[in-house]
Design an enzyme around this catalytic site. Sequence first.
Site, PDB file in Angstrom:
ATOM      1  CE  LYS A 113      -4.241  -2.063   0.939  1.00  0.00           C
ATOM      2  NZ  LYS A 113      -3.893  -3.451   0.719  1.00  0.00           N
TER       3      LYS A 113
HETATM    4  C1  LIG Z   1      -4.450  -4.582   0.031  1.00  0.00           C
HETATM    5  C2  LIG Z   1      -3.636  -5.826  -0.066  1.00  0.00           C
HETATM    6  C3  LIG Z   1      -3.849  -6.790  -1.091  1.00  0.00           C
HETATM    7  C4  LIG Z   1      -4.973  -6.679  -2.099  1.00  0.00           C
HETATM    8  O1  LIG Z   1      -4.787  -5.642  -3.046  1.00  0.00           O
HETATM    9  P1  LIG Z   1      -6.025  -5.062  -3.866  1.00  0.00           P
HETATM   10  O2  LIG Z   1      -5.510  -3.908  -4.614  1.00  0.00           O
HETATM   11  O3  LIG Z   1      -7.058  -4.675  -2.848  1.00  0.00           O
HETATM   12  O4  LIG Z   1      -6.524  -6.165  -4.764  1.00  0.00           O
HETATM   13  C5  LIG Z   1      -2.999  -7.893  -1.141  1.00  0.00           C
HETATM   14  N1  LIG Z   1      -2.020  -8.058  -0.226  1.00  0.00           N
HETATM   15  C6  LIG Z   1      -1.790  -7.173   0.769  1.00  0.00           C
HETATM   16  C7  LIG Z   1      -0.707  -7.431   1.757  1.00  0.00           C
HETATM   17  C8  LIG Z   1      -2.575  -6.023   0.884  1.00  0.00           C
HETATM   18  O5  LIG Z   1      -2.344  -5.142   1.884  1.00  0.00           O
END
Ligand SMILES: *Cc1c(COP(=O)(O)O)cnc(C)c1O
Length: 495
Positions: A113
């Site tokens: 993120k």
């Molecule tokens: C948010 C997240 C995801 C999923 O990503 P999206 O963009 O919501 O599909 C996968 N792995 C981790 C560790 C995340 O924090």
Amino acid sequence: MKYLSTRDRRLRMSGAEAVKLGLSRDGGLLTPETIPQIDGAFLEDLSKRPYQERAAKVMALYLTDYSEEELLAFANNAYGPDKYDHPAAAPLWKVDGSTHCLELWHGPTSAFKDMALQMLPQLLSAALRKTGEDKTVCILVATSGDTGKAAMEGFADVPQTKIMVFYPKDGVSKVQEAQMVTQDGANVGVCAVVGNFDDAQAGVKRIFSDPDIRETLAGRGYLLSSANSINWGRILPQVVYYISAYCDLLRDGEIKMGDKVNFCVPTGNFGDILAAYYAKRMGLPVGKLICASNKNDVLTDFLRTGVYNKNRPFHTTMSPSMDILVSSNLERLLFDLSGENDAEVRGYMEALNAGGKYEVSETIKAALKDAFWGGYCDEAGTSETIARYYKDCGYLIDTHTAVAAGVMEQYRKETGDKTMTVFVSTASPYKFCDNVLRAIGEEPQGDGVELLDQLHEKTGVAVPRRLAAMKGKARRFDLTAEKAEMDGVVLDFLK
Ligand SMILES: *Cc1c(COP(=O)(O)O)cnc(C)c1O
């Protein structure tokens, strides 16, 4: 470049306005009106540049109301050595001649993120300037763990912004809670909500839609906005790392220009894999996009049948950031695959709201089959994959990354496809110590930050420096509220 609502093409606005607004007022997602094209010369040039320059050049194609110099300055802040503990920001780890892992967790909160949330606050600050906005923006976040911390880290001490994060009191991991309540920054606030994630989320939505609160806050000089992945300012920085991964493979002689590469992405809200889809549509030579789900396999069924049906049990898994039944960003994909048919998209979303279900047209079904392959990995498969990578490659992966690696192997078995494949690693194994320890055959001793040492002693893998630093850090926030008190918390925070 203008941005349109997926539910009403007549709503058009600049990139800065789209970033400031986050979500269109009609409930649609703000989406670029055309997809800019890149060619071999562009990729050749990019492959000689560092990550920050790649980011500025790719983002400039979409954000035409920002200058490339401006975007480069943002990228230098976002991905430089102050924030990222790897000079390449998003490096590839070579597994074998046809498999690489794209590591996206070298940022300040050890989750992918950060790739977007280190950039969004800067895009938003500039958007306030560009649109002549004099109010202070307050970002409200309901989080199940990763987003709240990454958003606070991105917005901490950014001028003309404040951020308030609500998390479910007993619904986040010990490491995640410790990360949030020790956050620095004069403009941040954190509050635990008595209840689960849905309670926190419902509270935030209620505050957003309350005209009285909006008016009160406007009178005090505040504007509410959102930092979740429906904001275009979060998708765009993610397009960059797919193009960058291709450039690294080129630079290192792993592929020749024009060779196709598959990407396998652990998916929840469909933001990350949507960014890969945009990279493909821009002309990046991409083969299949492999959509990896955990036991919450709504997307696997959708990609195989064309029917999206959220009426099914919700499973709590060891990859919690992918525990989701409504993947919001799918709406942008449907908009593109329907030939930007806003009425068609509106129909699907109305059906989803009314009955939790919709079925796409034959045209869209064919296009989905062509671009995507969907699969899921259950809990046992996730643990086995962590164990196998650790034993066979000496490579420690987290639970979310393991879902991707497990699904990639299913894909290869089923299709025989030998194309170069990159699977995406979205979190450091140190964010999910307990399940990672169990997967490699160790019983966790203690909980929370104590497990960092245990995992380190067992594997010798370096602990990300900010997670290690958390151990000595004092708790700054100790606020807990009932659901009904959340409005008061926000009004108090924005005095
Ligand atoms: C948010 C997240 C995801 C999923 O990503 P999206 O963009 O919501 O599909 C996968 N792995 C981790 C560790 C995340 O924090």
